[in-house]
Design an enzyme around this catalytic site. Structure first.
Site, short mmCIF file in Angstrom:
data_model
loop_
_atom_site.label_atom_id
_atom_site.label_comp_id
_atom_site.label_asym_id
_atom_site.label_seq_id
_atom_site.Cartn_x
_atom_site.Cartn_y
_atom_site.Cartn_z
CE LYS A 11 -1.10 -4.30 6.85
NZ LYS A 11 0.20 -3.96 7.35
CD GLU A 96 1.63 -7.04 8.76
OE1 GLU A 96 0.52 -7.54 8.49
OE2 GLU A 96 1.86 -5.82 8.69
C1 PEP Z 1 1.03 -4.10 3.80
O1 PEP Z 1 0.43 -4.63 4.71
O2 PEP Z 1 1.33 -4.79 2.82
C2 PEP Z 1 1.37 -2.68 3.90
C3 PEP Z 1 2.08 -2.14 2.95
O3 PEP Z 1 0.91 -1.98 5.00
P1 PEP Z 1 0.94 -0.39 5.23
O4 PEP Z 1 0.50 0.27 3.96
O5 PEP Z 1 -0.01 -0.15 6.36
O6 PEP Z 1 2.35 -0.02 5.57
#
Ligand code: PEP
Length: 250
Positions: A11, A96
């Site tokens: 991210k 997101e």
């Molecule tokens: C993602 O961003 O695809 C994700 C699964 O995040 P997290 O593991 O932090 O829930």
């Protein structure tokens, strides 16, 4: 045998020094037989991470791509640019990005652009909490899957799916292994019915608050072929534990 994967989605995290340290630790461990490992740094660090990964066998992934080929689209990255930077795998339809306004029509074009450039694509699907509570999970993910209608069998080995319930991403609330298996199996049979048998081999990953201490049972499910990991991919020891679990599962 379907290919197994662990993909780290960084991210909007990292700085040059942290990235170097994280990659150094990840590649200091030999790759696990039968497991593909990928990391998706922020676009601005693709060049740095590409150089750090050379010769390691770890796949460079991008977190997003433009639906346009080129032109006046400030701030965006075209699929051709990603391929040019050594990217082999691209996420499309992450929740997101959908939350920020990305539509299925845009996701469909992104998938097309990525495949046209010879890269692989991870199509992310998943329902919101409200949809989950209304019992609409399968309707929602099957609808999101329609963006790949019409793809030819020649690209079947370059598609991955990630089932990422929106209510599980970054919340600490992980889907139960039984729920994940139920959705993955439905996705696999929808793929095979609508596009044909080669698509039944599509790796389907689970994503949403996966950590080393909750991954083993998820990874042991028949239709869970790996994990897409956000937060837990930022710590090498945690990410490497997930790789070991994924390689040893089943
Ligand atoms: C993602 O961003 O695809 C994700 C699964 O995040 P997290 O593991 O932090 O829930």
């Amino acid at each position: 045998m379907r290919q197994r994967w662990v993909i780290g989605n960084w991210k909007m995290h990292g700085r040059r020094q942290q990235n170097a340290q994280l990659i150094h630790e990840i590649i200091s461990v030999p790759l696990w037989p039968g497991l593909c490992v990928a990391v998706a740094p922020p676009a601005i660090y693709l060049q740095q991470v590409h150089e750090l990964l050379i010769g390691s066998g770890v796949v460079l992934a991008a977190q997003m791509v433009s639906e346009y080929e080129q032109g006046a689209h400030t701030g965006q990255c075209a699929a051709g640019m990603l391929a040019d930077m050594g990217v082999q795998l691209v996420l499309a339809g992450h929740s997101e990005c959908r939350h920020a306004g990305q539509t299925d029509a845009q996701v469909a074009l992104q998938v097309k652009r990525v495949l046209e450039q010879g890269m692989s694509v991870v199509l992310c699907v998943g329902e919101t909490l409200e949809q989950h509570e209304r019992g609409e999970t399968l309707d929602v993910v099957r609808k999101q899957l329609e963006v790949i209608a019409g793809l030819g069998a020649e690209v079947a080995n370059r598609l991955l799916l990630a089932y990422e319930p929106v209510w599980a991403i970054g919340t600490g609330r992980v889907a139960s292994p039984g729920h994940a298996q139920w959705v993955h199996q439905a996705l696999r049979s929808t793929l095979a019915k609508s596009l044909g048998e080669p698509w039944a081999m599509t790796p389907i990953l689970y994503g949403g608050s996966v950590k080393a201490d909750n991954a083993a049972e998820l990874l042991s499910q028949l239709d869970v072929d790996g994990v897409l990991v956000g937060g837990a991919s930022l710590k090498a020891s945690e990410f490497l534990s997930l790789c070991r679990l994924a390689a040893q599962a089943r």
